[in-house]
Design an enzyme around this catalytic site. Structure first.
Site, mmCIF file in Angstrom:
data_model
loop_
_atom_site.group_PDB
_atom_site.id
_atom_site.type_symbol
_atom_site.label_atom_id
_atom_site.label_comp_id
_atom_site.label_asym_id
_atom_site.label_seq_id
_atom_site.Cartn_x
_atom_site.Cartn_y
_atom_site.Cartn_z
ATOM 1 C CG ASP A 120 -6.382 -2.892 2.477
ATOM 2 O OD1 ASP A 120 -5.272 -2.657 3.000
ATOM 3 O OD2 ASP A 120 -7.027 -2.045 1.822
ATOM 4 N N GLY A 121 -5.114 -4.350 5.636
ATOM 5 C CA GLY A 121 -5.031 -3.690 6.931
ATOM 6 C C GLY A 121 -4.303 -4.519 7.976
ATOM 7 N N GLY A 122 -3.196 -3.974 8.455
ATOM 8 C CA GLY A 122 -2.475 -4.626 9.545
ATOM 9 C C GLY A 122 -1.811 -5.937 9.191
ATOM 10 N N GLY A 159 -9.450 4.053 6.398
ATOM 11 C CA GLY A 159 -9.182 5.455 6.716
ATOM 12 C C GLY A 159 -7.708 5.735 6.958
ATOM 13 C CG PHE A 160 -6.313 6.901 9.554
ATOM 14 C CD1 PHE A 160 -5.712 8.122 9.258
ATOM 15 C CD2 PHE A 160 -7.645 6.890 9.950
ATOM 16 C CE1 PHE A 160 -6.431 9.305 9.366
ATOM 17 C CE2 PHE A 160 -8.376 8.075 10.058
ATOM 18 C CZ PHE A 160 -7.761 9.290 9.767
ATOM 19 C CG HIS A 182 -9.091 0.158 -1.271
ATOM 20 N ND1 HIS A 182 -8.563 -0.085 -0.026
ATOM 21 C CD2 HIS A 182 -10.451 0.109 -1.128
ATOM 22 C CE1 HIS A 182 -9.554 -0.270 0.838
ATOM 23 N NE2 HIS A 182 -10.709 -0.142 0.201
ATOM 24 C CG HIS A 231 -3.671 -1.555 -1.997
ATOM 25 N ND1 HIS A 231 -4.765 -2.278 -2.432
ATOM 26 C CD2 HIS A 231 -4.109 -0.805 -0.955
ATOM 27 C CE1 HIS A 231 -5.810 -1.990 -1.681
ATOM 28 N NE2 HIS A 231 -5.444 -1.088 -0.776
ATOM 29 N N GLY A 236 -1.397 1.702 9.313
ATOM 30 C CA GLY A 236 -0.752 1.579 10.618
ATOM 31 C C GLY A 236 -1.669 1.127 11.744
ATOM 32 C CG ASP A 284 -5.047 2.378 0.439
ATOM 33 O OD1 ASP A 284 -6.014 1.599 0.300
ATOM 34 O OD2 ASP A 284 -3.927 2.020 0.836
ATOM 35 C CG MET A 313 -11.911 -2.938 4.206
ATOM 36 S SD MET A 313 -10.367 -2.449 3.389
ATOM 37 C CE MET A 313 -9.525 -1.521 4.674
ATOM 38 N N GLY A 335 1.060 -2.048 4.092
ATOM 39 C CA GLY A 335 1.515 -0.662 4.013
ATOM 40 C C GLY A 335 2.625 -0.368 4.984
ATOM 41 C CB SER A 336 2.604 0.811 8.492
ATOM 42 O OG SER A 336 1.639 -0.107 8.909
ATOM 43 C CG MET A 347 -8.636 7.054 1.836
ATOM 44 S SD MET A 347 -8.064 6.948 3.541
ATOM 45 C CE MET A 347 -7.098 5.442 3.473
ATOM 46 C CG MET A 356 -11.431 3.234 1.217
ATOM 47 S SD MET A 356 -9.899 3.115 2.140
ATOM 48 C CE MET A 356 -8.727 3.177 0.785
ATOM 49 C CB SER A 359 -0.901 0.015 1.231
ATOM 50 O OG SER A 359 -1.420 1.327 1.389
HETATM 51 C C1 DX5 Z 1 -6.788 1.482 5.005
HETATM 52 C C2 DX5 Z 1 -6.193 1.194 3.646
HETATM 53 C C3 DX5 Z 1 -5.079 0.202 3.711
HETATM 54 C C4 DX5 Z 1 -3.908 0.652 4.516
HETATM 55 C C5 DX5 Z 1 -2.949 -0.485 4.727
HETATM 56 O O1 DX5 Z 1 -7.882 2.300 4.871
HETATM 57 O O2 DX5 Z 1 -7.164 0.684 2.782
HETATM 58 O O3 DX5 Z 1 -4.683 -0.191 2.413
HETATM 59 O O4 DX5 Z 1 -3.245 1.736 3.942
HETATM 60 O O5 DX5 Z 1 -1.942 -0.068 5.593
HETATM 61 P P1 DX5 Z 1 -1.393 -0.986 6.766
HETATM 62 O O6 DX5 Z 1 -0.805 -2.180 6.116
HETATM 63 O O7 DX5 Z 1 -0.389 -0.113 7.460
HETATM 64 O O8 DX5 Z 1 -2.562 -1.336 7.646
HETATM 65 ZN ZN ZN Z 2 -6.496 -0.279 0.847
#
Ligand code: DX5
Ligand code: ZN
Length: 217
Positions: free
Chosen positions: A174-176, A141-142, A65, A32, A144, A34, A136, A196-197, A36, A67, A7
């Site tokens: 997607d996420g964490g 939204g964020f 993606h 990927h 990390g 994101d 998800m 992502g992070s 928003m 959002m 991401s």
């Molecule tokens: C959240 C995004 C994710 C996010 C993933 O709204 O859709 O793609 O950036 O980041 P990590 O891997 O840090 O959760």
């Molecule tokens: Zn995403």
């Protein structure tokens, strides 16, 4: 082959072209992206000018993606900027099947993302029409945020729904996502892991992608 989709939201935008080059050279498969709008989610990220940079420099599949509310108004634009997969949110679409058909007509893979509090059974009637489900594992939204462990059960249920309906939909998480959950996610039926992070906040993003790849492939 399982797909790794970094991401790019977590990358250093001050060095965006270098970050894109790094992913081009890495074991990752997709970018990927994101997008928003500050309405569907409480955060604003980036839009068309940044997509143009990806179109110019990225040599791998662009996975958008969205959002955003009213995604149907932007699908054509994102497709023209090189998005090969466009994922819209179940919770953001007034007419999901029309939106999916709009994406498919552009010869782009069509995905639906569902929030952690949306049941996978909501997708039962549309699962045969789509190319991808983005499950998800955090509230959108964020980046990390911490992985929500209930995702594992949803993933198993989703895999059953896909099999039962003879759907070709791939499952994206997607996420964490990190090295602690990647293997289990893949063993339960995930096809694509977004990270992502975990990738970009590590000391050596290139190597972190390599490690992820060696754990899941
Ligand atoms: C959240 C995004 C994710 C996010 C993933 O709204 O859709 O793609 O950036 O980041 P990590 O891997 O840090 O959760
Ligand atoms: Zn995403």
């Amino acid at each position: 082959m399982k797909i790794i989709a970094p991401s790019m939201l977590s990358c250093d935008f001050g060095k965006l072209v270098d970050e894109i080059e790094m992913v081009n050279q890495s074991e990752a498969d997709w970018f990927h992206l994101d997008i928003m709008d500050g309405v569907f989610v409480p955060n604003i990220t980036f839009g068309t000018p940044i997509l143009e940079v990806f179109k110019k420099y990225a040599t791998k599949h662009l996975d958008a993606h969205l959002m955003i509310i009213n995604p149907e108004n932007y699908i054509e634009k994102f497709a023209s900027l090189g998005a090969k997969t466009i994922t819209v949110h179940y919770e953001a679409c007034d007419n999901l099947i029309n939106t999916i058909n709009q994406i498919k007509k552009l010869d782009v893979k069509a995905g639906i993302a569902i929030n952690p509090d949306t049941a996978v059974s909501s997708l039962e009637s549309i699962i045969s029409e789509i190319d991808l489900v983005c499950l998800m594992s955090v509230f959108p939204g964020f980046s990390g945020q911490k992985f929500i462990p209930e995702t594992f059960v949803k993933l198993e249920k989703l895999r059953q729904i896909i099999t039962k309906n003879h759907s070709k939909a791939m499952i994206q998480i997607d996420g964490g996502v990190d090295l602690d959950n990647a293997k289990k996610l893949v063993s339960l039926g995930a096809d694509i892991l977004v990270a992502g992070s975990f990738v970009f906040k590590s000391e050596d993003a290139f190597n972190t992608i390599k490690k992820l790849d060696s754990v899941i492939n």
